[in-house]
Design a protein around this motif. Sequence first.
Motif, PDB file in Angstrom:
ATOM      1  N   VAL A 589       0.848  -1.179   0.000  1.00  0.00           N
ATOM      2  CA  VAL A 589       0.000   0.000   0.000  1.00  0.00           C
ATOM      3  C   VAL A 589       0.886   1.232   0.000  1.00  0.00           C
ATOM      4  N   GLU A 590       0.511   2.213  -0.794  1.00  0.00           N
ATOM      5  CA  GLU A 590       1.193   3.509  -0.811  1.00  0.00           C
ATOM      6  C   GLU A 590       0.298   4.519  -0.096  1.00  0.00           C
ATOM      7  N   GLU A 591       0.902   5.271   0.823  1.00  0.00           N
ATOM      8  CA  GLU A 591       0.159   6.272   1.573  1.00  0.00           C
ATOM      9  C   GLU A 591       0.856   7.615   1.459  1.00  0.00           C
ATOM     10  N   VAL A 592       0.078   8.660   1.452  1.00  0.00           N
ATOM     11  CA  VAL A 592       0.583  10.026   1.483  1.00  0.00           C
ATOM     12  C   VAL A 592      -0.012  10.704   2.707  1.00  0.00           C
ATOM     13  N   ASP A 593       0.858  11.163   3.576  1.00  0.00           N
ATOM     14  CA  ASP A 593       0.436  11.756   4.843  1.00  0.00           C
ATOM     15  C   ASP A 593      -0.511  10.829   5.614  1.00  0.00           C
ATOM     16  N   GLY A 594      -0.238   9.531   5.497  1.00  0.00           N
ATOM     17  CA  GLY A 594      -1.008   8.543   6.233  1.00  0.00           C
ATOM     18  C   GLY A 594      -2.309   8.139   5.591  1.00  0.00           C
ATOM     19  N   VAL A 595      -2.590   8.594   4.369  1.00  0.00           N
ATOM     20  CA  VAL A 595      -3.830   8.272   3.674  1.00  0.00           C
ATOM     21  C   VAL A 595      -3.506   7.416   2.454  1.00  0.00           C
ATOM     22  N   GLU A 596      -4.185   6.295   2.321  1.00  0.00           N
ATOM     23  CA  GLU A 596      -3.924   5.377   1.210  1.00  0.00           C
ATOM     24  C   GLU A 596      -4.252   6.021  -0.130  1.00  0.00           C
ATOM     25  N   VAL A 597      -3.324   5.885  -1.083  1.00  0.00           N
ATOM     26  CA  VAL A 597      -3.558   6.391  -2.440  1.00  0.00           C
ATOM     27  C   VAL A 597      -3.447   5.292  -3.486  1.00  0.00           C
ATOM     28  N   ALA A 598      -2.837   4.149  -3.141  1.00  0.00           N
ATOM     29  CA  ALA A 598      -2.731   3.036  -4.078  1.00  0.00           C
ATOM     30  C   ALA A 598      -2.422   1.774  -3.289  1.00  0.00           C
ATOM     31  N   ALA A 599      -2.796   0.625  -3.846  1.00  0.00           N
ATOM     32  CA  ALA A 599      -2.549  -0.650  -3.169  1.00  0.00           C
ATOM     33  C   ALA A 599      -2.539  -1.754  -4.206  1.00  0.00           C
ATOM     34  N   GLY A 600      -1.956  -2.899  -3.828  1.00  0.00           N
ATOM     35  CA  GLY A 600      -1.910  -4.018  -4.754  1.00  0.00           C
ATOM     36  C   GLY A 600      -1.265  -5.233  -4.126  1.00  0.00           C
ATOM     37  N   ARG A 601      -0.998  -6.224  -4.976  1.00  0.00           N
ATOM     38  CA  ARG A 601      -0.409  -7.493  -4.549  1.00  0.00           C
ATOM     39  C   ARG A 601       0.904  -7.686  -5.286  1.00  0.00           C
ATOM     40  N   VAL A 613      14.925 -13.382  -2.072  1.00  0.00           N
ATOM     41  CA  VAL A 613      14.535 -13.199  -3.470  1.00  0.00           C
ATOM     42  C   VAL A 613      14.206 -11.727  -3.680  1.00  0.00           C
ATOM     43  N   GLU A 614      14.644 -11.189  -4.818  1.00  0.00           N
ATOM     44  CA  GLU A 614      14.324  -9.802  -5.149  1.00  0.00           C
ATOM     45  C   GLU A 614      12.998  -9.746  -5.892  1.00  0.00           C
ATOM     46  N   VAL A 615      12.248  -8.679  -5.621  1.00  0.00           N
ATOM     47  CA  VAL A 615      10.908  -8.525  -6.163  1.00  0.00           C
ATOM     48  C   VAL A 615      10.809  -7.147  -6.801  1.00  0.00           C
ATOM     49  N   ASP A 616      10.140  -7.082  -7.943  1.00  0.00           N
ATOM     50  CA  ASP A 616       9.951  -5.794  -8.600  1.00  0.00           C
ATOM     51  C   ASP A 616       9.050  -4.900  -7.765  1.00  0.00           C
ATOM     52  N   LEU A 617       9.427  -3.636  -7.677  1.00  0.00           N
ATOM     53  CA  LEU A 617       8.588  -2.660  -6.981  1.00  0.00           C
ATOM     54  C   LEU A 617       7.285  -2.460  -7.738  1.00  0.00           C
ATOM     55  N   PRO A 618       6.204  -2.191  -7.026  1.00  0.00           N
ATOM     56  CA  PRO A 618       4.964  -1.841  -7.727  1.00  0.00           C
ATOM     57  C   PRO A 618       5.102  -0.494  -8.434  1.00  0.00           C
ATOM     58  N   ASP A 619       4.179  -0.204  -9.310  1.00  0.00           N
ATOM     59  CA  ASP A 619       4.174   1.060 -10.040  1.00  0.00           C
ATOM     60  C   ASP A 619       3.634   2.150  -9.118  1.00  0.00           C
ATOM     61  N   LEU A 620       4.547   2.967  -8.595  1.00  0.00           N
ATOM     62  CA  LEU A 620       4.169   4.018  -7.647  1.00  0.00           C
ATOM     63  C   LEU A 620       4.160   5.347  -8.392  1.00  0.00           C
ATOM     64  N   THR A 621       3.002   5.699  -8.895  1.00  0.00           N
ATOM     65  CA  THR A 621       2.897   6.876  -9.770  1.00  0.00           C
ATOM     66  C   THR A 621       2.077   7.994  -9.167  1.00  0.00           C
ATOM     67  N   SER A 622       1.769   7.906  -7.880  1.00  0.00           N
ATOM     68  CA  SER A 622       0.923   8.919  -7.265  1.00  0.00           C
ATOM     69  C   SER A 622       1.566  10.298  -7.370  1.00  0.00           C
ATOM     70  N   ASP A 623       0.765  11.299  -7.743  1.00  0.00           N
ATOM     71  CA  ASP A 623       1.274  12.670  -7.803  1.00  0.00           C
ATOM     72  C   ASP A 623       0.696  13.527  -6.681  1.00  0.00           C
ATOM     73  N   VAL A 624       0.151  12.843  -5.667  1.00  0.00           N
ATOM     74  CA  VAL A 624      -0.380  13.568  -4.512  1.00  0.00           C
ATOM     75  C   VAL A 624       0.783  14.125  -3.706  1.00  0.00           C
ATOM     76  N   ALA A 625       0.693  15.411  -3.371  1.00  0.00           N
ATOM     77  CA  ALA A 625       1.780  16.046  -2.617  1.00  0.00           C
ATOM     78  C   ALA A 625       1.715  15.634  -1.154  1.00  0.00           C
ATOM     79  N   GLY A 626       2.886  15.435  -0.539  1.00  0.00           N
ATOM     80  CA  GLY A 626       2.954  15.119   0.879  1.00  0.00           C
ATOM     81  C   GLY A 626       3.980  14.049   1.161  1.00  0.00           C
ATOM     82  N   GLU A 627       4.003  13.583   2.412  1.00  0.00           N
ATOM     83  CA  GLU A 627       4.963  12.574   2.864  1.00  0.00           C
ATOM     84  C   GLU A 627       4.495  11.194   2.420  1.00  0.00           C
ATOM     85  N   ARG A 628       5.332  10.505   1.636  1.00  0.00           N
ATOM     86  CA  ARG A 628       4.926   9.244   0.991  1.00  0.00           C
ATOM     87  C   ARG A 628       5.615   8.051   1.659  1.00  0.00           C
TER      88      ARG A 628
END
Length: 957
Positions: A589-601, A613-628
């Motif tokens: 889950v990706e959060e900005v200022d503690g609020v979820e903006v994206a999630a996945g498996r 094992v190394e794992v590919d990062l999810p696509d984190l494309t949020s453009d919401v301003a704040g602490e991520r």
Amino acid sequence: MTAYYEDLSPGTGMRAPRAWLRSSQPKLSLNGRWQFKFSTNPAEAPADDDWDELEVPGHWVLQGYDRPRYTNTAFPFPIDPPRTPEANPTGDHRRWFDLPEDWPRDGAVLRFEGVDSCFKVWVNDAEIGTAKGSRLPSEFDVGAHLWPGRNSLAVRVHQWSSGSYLEDQDMWWLPGIFRDVTLLARPVVEDVFVHADYEHLTGAGILRVDVDPSYARILVPELGLELAPEETVTIPSVEPWSAEVPRLYDAQVVAGGETVEVRIGFRTVAMVDGLLTVNGRPLFFRGVNRHEHDPRRGRAISVETMRQDLELMKQHNINAVRTAHYPPHPAFLDLCDELGLWVIDECDIETHGFIYTDWRGNPADDPDWAPMMLDRMRRMVERDKNHPSVVIWSLANESHRGRNFGTLAEWTRERDPSRALFYERDRSYEFSDFYSLMYTPLDELERIGTRTEDVTIDEPDLEARRRALPFILAEYAHAMGNGPGGLAEYQHVLERYPRLQGGFVWEWIDHGLLLPGATDYVYGGHFGERVHGANFCIDGLLFPDRTPSPGLLEYKKVIEPVRITGPNPLTIHNLQTFGPLDHLEFLWVEEVDGVEVAAGRLEVPGVEAGAPVEVDLPDLTSDVAGERWLTVRAVLAKDQSWAAAGHEVAWAQFELPSRVVEQPDASTEAVEPKVEWGDDRVLLGEGEFDLRSGRLVRLFGVPVEGPRLDLWRAPTDNDNGQGGNNSVAVEWRAAGLDRLEHRVDEVVVEEQQLVVRERVAPDGLGLGVRVSYRWRAVGDGLQLTVDVVPEGEWEGTAITPRCSSWPRIGVRMALPGSFGNVRWFGGGPGEAYADSREAARIGQYECTVDDFQTPYVVPQENGSRIDVRWAELTDADGNGLRVEGAPHFQLTARRWTTEDLERARHRSDPTPAEHIYVNLDLAQHGLGSASCGPPATPQHTLEVAERTFALTFRRTP
């Protein structure tokens, strides 16, 4: 003639010890309501009238007779082995039971699973025998004394006996018949000993089952096996048993119409290259020490409670149990086999109280006591020998050194060479397969890991042997009150060196008792005892009602069997010894200022035991301003026997580059308000200050008190330590930190700031701090900057001791009592401190002020939320106060003062006040484990030093 309860015999009339078996033969539970009569002297004979009733299993001291006693090390009677005090509480128990005409009485066996501490038994007025060994089974042949119809059973139990000198195990002294009583029909299958080895190089299982009688047959349907006793067979391929994959095969032992159910786990325990291995791989214990305890029933716990304990252990990543300091109820080990935990099974021997005679008279080194001690070892080993979960036999606990342990070790190795032996307190380790200590400081643990520790034994051969042994922490991280601190540091060292094979936190559950009609748990001293261990029994990772404490949540995080690192690269590390990670799924889950903006498996390939094992990062494309923040969680993909699908096993958080928030043009901001002086008030923005003291009295129209400097906290059990040099609280009190006086020296305006200067110091000493509060208006709020400068004799004098640390540094203020809701962005959801913060994850949380508290049995500093960016305290309508850190602060809020908390001895003692008292701290001192162990480490010590911190106060929307 010596009374049977004072002689050195283990008992009279008992059958030979044997395995605990599940048999098809008829049996009759004798649990339930018994008649009972209490006397204070064992010489008194019970009269036939005026019998009361009592529940069996149970303890009479928890059912209205006499009183429980808690001691840590001291015997609660004069040390005069093997004699007992004249006042020896005695409980006479009796009941009647009916047997049908066709019930097989011939050869029947009466079995007691546990009676504390010595008893004599009669059946139909015929004396049957006596027994000692409180937490061990005792069986008697009674068939010749039974008849059809109504039968009587009488049991006289003495609280004190010669056996009590072997049972000084840091616990409540709770007499009575506290485990099951069962009448068994004649056993055809007298005993079973399963030998089920696993050949890790080939995957084969090697099975032999010793059975009495020799004409029995052993059936293992799943493997298509039928074999005779002592016949050895090799199965080309079996699934091995381990705590991670507890694979069991159901088997039956059949003889003379009786069928005994056995569960077989194939596994091989071996010492290889100085390490304990199972199935060819070194073990690593993420363990706990566990007493049996229920707050209402003492050690008379139910199977449902045992399962609850083990499910909680599994849910919190614990993989091992040391049965401190006695064998548990046998059903507990069945559950360990089923659910999967490694077990150190500990004998019912501890003579700790002889420290008060400098070990003079210690039974461990007296040959006259050898038969009684060996009897206890035999009864444990024979009862528990078929459990694959038991990989180590422990000879005893904290009983110093003695030749009798050689007798126990020799017999055990001959009877069962398939398991390792353990004993911590004999510093020669002559009879142990492990080097072990308790509460070892980190620097010493490092030396042990590298085998560079100091010489501990004057005998070269024994010293060389000890230095070659693997090391286990028998006890560490004393979980008393708020703590333990430093778990993460211990885990880093334990995992760094192969010689260190893990450890066992002390301990699993608080031993608080909840008396009928009471709401507060009690501990030692509640019953008027002169010799007691106070609240030293309140030292568990669970509260008495089995609610997980913050310490258990911290331990769960620290010992995760999956470690997630990253984010570049994002790596999944399988820290298990045997099992792959195919039972887990990984969510993000990706959060900005503690609020979820994206999630996945996450797509995670197979991860074998011990591999990353190394794992590919999810696509984190949020453009919401704040602490991520990116949070990755490992959860159960499907239901397990100990938790439902979705249960979180491990997690990690990673801070991501933040989107920049565009700031408004400074030229358009309003002009800062100026300081305005009144007759007795000073106004600055929406703040109103007392003219004389400079103290804030109203903010945004709300009456407040403070904020002012606070250096004190209600000492934790670990702050108090064990007194003297082991207590940081003693140092703090000597420096007067619990009685600081505030003197205002100046209230002035400097560069449109209201500046208040104070000296804060205790009576009678020459040390103190200079503190300045600088207030300025910033937009719609007020900013406070606090400068703290120590001065005077913190380094100590010839009379005053040195004080090198502070409990906390921050400000305290009082808000209206209606501000009972808290919302914050920072660490949570639970409390955290400098050395106990691994379980805190960054997010937005909310709860009430009442729920903000951690209900320790003995009230103490609690409830701190760490790394808080902002917090809001509001009323039911959302009106209130917002505090912002620069950048972070620690937040504590409660309805009573620190002083109220410090005075309290039970949960209900603090009385809610009209205000809510809020601490906004730059930092607090670490917790450590000094209640029985080392203090907070230097990196978590809040040193006396100059400090500056800032807070901004705003109105909530």
